[in-house]
Design an enzyme around this catalytic site. Structure first.
Site, short mmCIF file in Angstrom:
data_model
loop_
_atom_site.label_atom_id
_atom_site.label_comp_id
_atom_site.label_asym_id
_atom_site.label_seq_id
_atom_site.Cartn_x
_atom_site.Cartn_y
_atom_site.Cartn_z
N ASN A 1 58.19 50.82 61.44
CA ASN A 1 58.62 50.88 62.52
C ASN A 1 57.67 50.65 63.48
O ASN A 1 56.70 51.54 64.40
CB ASN A 1 59.17 52.28 62.47
CG ASN A 1 60.06 52.78 63.54
OD1 ASN A 1 60.32 52.57 64.64
ND2 ASN A 1 60.27 54.12 63.53
N HIS B 1 46.25 34.67 50.59
CA HIS B 1 45.98 35.75 50.08
C HIS B 1 44.39 35.61 49.15
O HIS B 1 44.38 36.38 48.82
CB HIS B 1 47.21 34.98 48.68
CG HIS B 1 47.45 36.02 47.50
ND1 HIS B 1 46.73 37.13 47.01
CD2 HIS B 1 48.96 35.62 47.19
CE1 HIS B 1 47.36 37.53 46.61
NE2 HIS B 1 48.73 36.67 46.18
#
Length: 454
Positions: free
Chosen positions: A384, A155
């Protein structure tokens, strides 16, 4: 509920570097906003329903791996390592060290996976533990032929917006989609440079961030993660109930207000405090000459304003007024002055490590402290890799400490429903389920179409 008693076998581990190696390693400084993050990792995973027929997981692994190597050319920061300078501050060594990449197999079918309890079914099973570098990836084939792609990010290097940019670009390269203009990330740290001289004059920042003299204490009560399904009708109803005097609040504000109030209503001591923080992305508030400059910026551009009230006050306050408190809290950073002031504030106090105050829960005086981060722009359908859109996806962030973390995300059903990841004390999770079972539905396969077709 689904099954958590399954085994994951790591078949192979590789290190994937950018396909075009860098001629010279270099150091990329952390921005002042990056420096507000302690060493924390967050995870994200995507589930794909596949058939056993005509399905070669090995080929899928190779497709993803090859695309990763290509994507790391532009997103080179993710192939580096976090090191520390002479002041003890982290910085990014861009050396193309590469990304740890795990090929794995799990003896479970996707529709039997317990998504409601991600601590035992997903975290460290389908999402890898990051031991080195900035990013780790695991591709897991399932018994049904399905696939789970899990990632763990540092992070300090990337926020969720940055991770989303990378994931969408990675997927587009994997499916060889030439019709999409792949985003080129910007690492221009000068966009977040402090002003000369610094112009910090915001007392709000002093009350929102604190300095760390030592690492945060380990929690006495271990927090637990659960995932819920919320119907769009309930979200709309909450928004309607929280609207007063024509002042319509956002769905996120109303949901946050409801959660804050519900948790307070379970408190016994009315004098204890209940804190609520909201994560705000500053990209839209840091305007520069080019409209795409901050849009493509890779790194942390976050602030976490918080508000607090006593348990007794929240019990007695109508939902609409609680939503007003949330809105007022967000107003403190919804301007063009807050983020430049925050950057200047960090500069004035470097190298002291600061952290958002709401992360440091006061065990004696606080009933609860919660941070809500919107994942409603989670680009699920765009991840995808060539075999269809994900049938499910979620961020996972068991971030330590005793402050809870909540992230609502869009349902893969694309009907306005929400998937909500919640990392709270068990008593608070049980409380919201007991007091609002019509809203917080434990996530099961019945809400998602996860059965493989043959």
């Amino acid at each position: 509920m689904g099954n958590t008693d399954f085994h994951v076998t790591v078949k192979k581990k590789e290190v994937v570097a950018a396909v075009l190696p860098m001629h010279h390693e270099h150091w990329l400084p952390m921005s002042n906003l990056d420096l507000l993050l302690p060493p924390l990792d967050f995870g994200v995973f995507f589930c794909y329903k596949r058939s056993k027929i005509n399905n070669d997981t090995k080929d899928d692994d190779e497709t993803i791996k090859k695309a990763l190597a290509e994507t790391l050319v532009s997103f080179y920061a993710l192939a580096g390592e976090v090191v520390f300078n002479s002041l003890g501050e982290p910085e990014l060594l861009c050396n193309n060290r590469g990304v740890d990449f795990f090929h794995a197999y799990a003896d479970i079918e996707l529709n039997n996976l317990d998504l409601y309890h991600p601590d035992v079914s997903v975290h460290e099973k389908l999402i890898p533990i990051k031991k080195h570098g900035v990013l780790s990836v695991q591709v897991t084939g399932l018994k049904c032929g399905g696939i789970v792609v899990g990632c763990t990010f540092d992070h300090r290097v990337a926020d969720a917006y940055s991770a989303n940019m990378f994931l969408v670009a990675w997927a587009a390269i994997a499916r060889k989609d030439n019709n999409i203009n792949t985003v080129i990330p910007s690492f221009r740290r000068s966009l977040l440079n402090p002003r000369r001289p610094p112009q910090f004059d915001d007392s709000f920042i002093d009350s929102t961030y604190v300095f760390l003299s030592s690492p945060p204490k380990q929690p006495n009560d271990v927090l637990t993660s659960r995932v819920y399904y919320i119907n769009s009708q309930e979200i709309n109803l909450l928004q309607s109930q929280a609207t007063r005097n024509g002042s319509k609040r956002s769905k996120l504000e109303c949901f946050s207000a409801f959660l804050w109030k519900t948790i307070a209503e379970g408190g016994i001591d009315d004098s204890k405090r209940c804190k609520l923080g909201i994560v705000v992305d500053g990209r839209q508030r840091l305007r520069h000459d080019s409209s795409t400059t901050m849009k493509n910026y890779f790194g942390n551009v976050l602030s976490v304003p918080y508000t607090e009230a006593s348990v007794g006050q929240l019990k007695q306050t109508p939902l609409g007024k609680v939503a007003d408190l949330v809105h007022t809290c967000l107003d403190n950073v919804a301007n063009e002055h807050h983020f430049p002031s925050l950057i200047d504030w960090v500069e004035l106090h470097r190298p002291r490590q600061a952290i958002v105050k709401v992360y440091c829960k006061d065990e004696c005086n606080d009933e609860a402290a919660i941070v809500v981060s919107s994942g409603l722009r989670f680009p699920l359908s765009q991840v995808n890799f060539g075999w269809g859109c994900p049938d499910f996806g979620s961020y996972i962030f068991p971030w330590g400490g005793q402050t809870g973390y909540v992230m609502p995300m869009p349902s893969p059903n694309k009907n306005g429903d929400w998937i909500v990841y919640m990392h709270l004390q068990k008593k608070h999770l049980d409380l919201v389920e007991t007091r609002a079972p019509h809203i917080f539905h434990p996530l099961t396969a019945c809400y998602l179409d996860l059965t493989a077709t043959y």
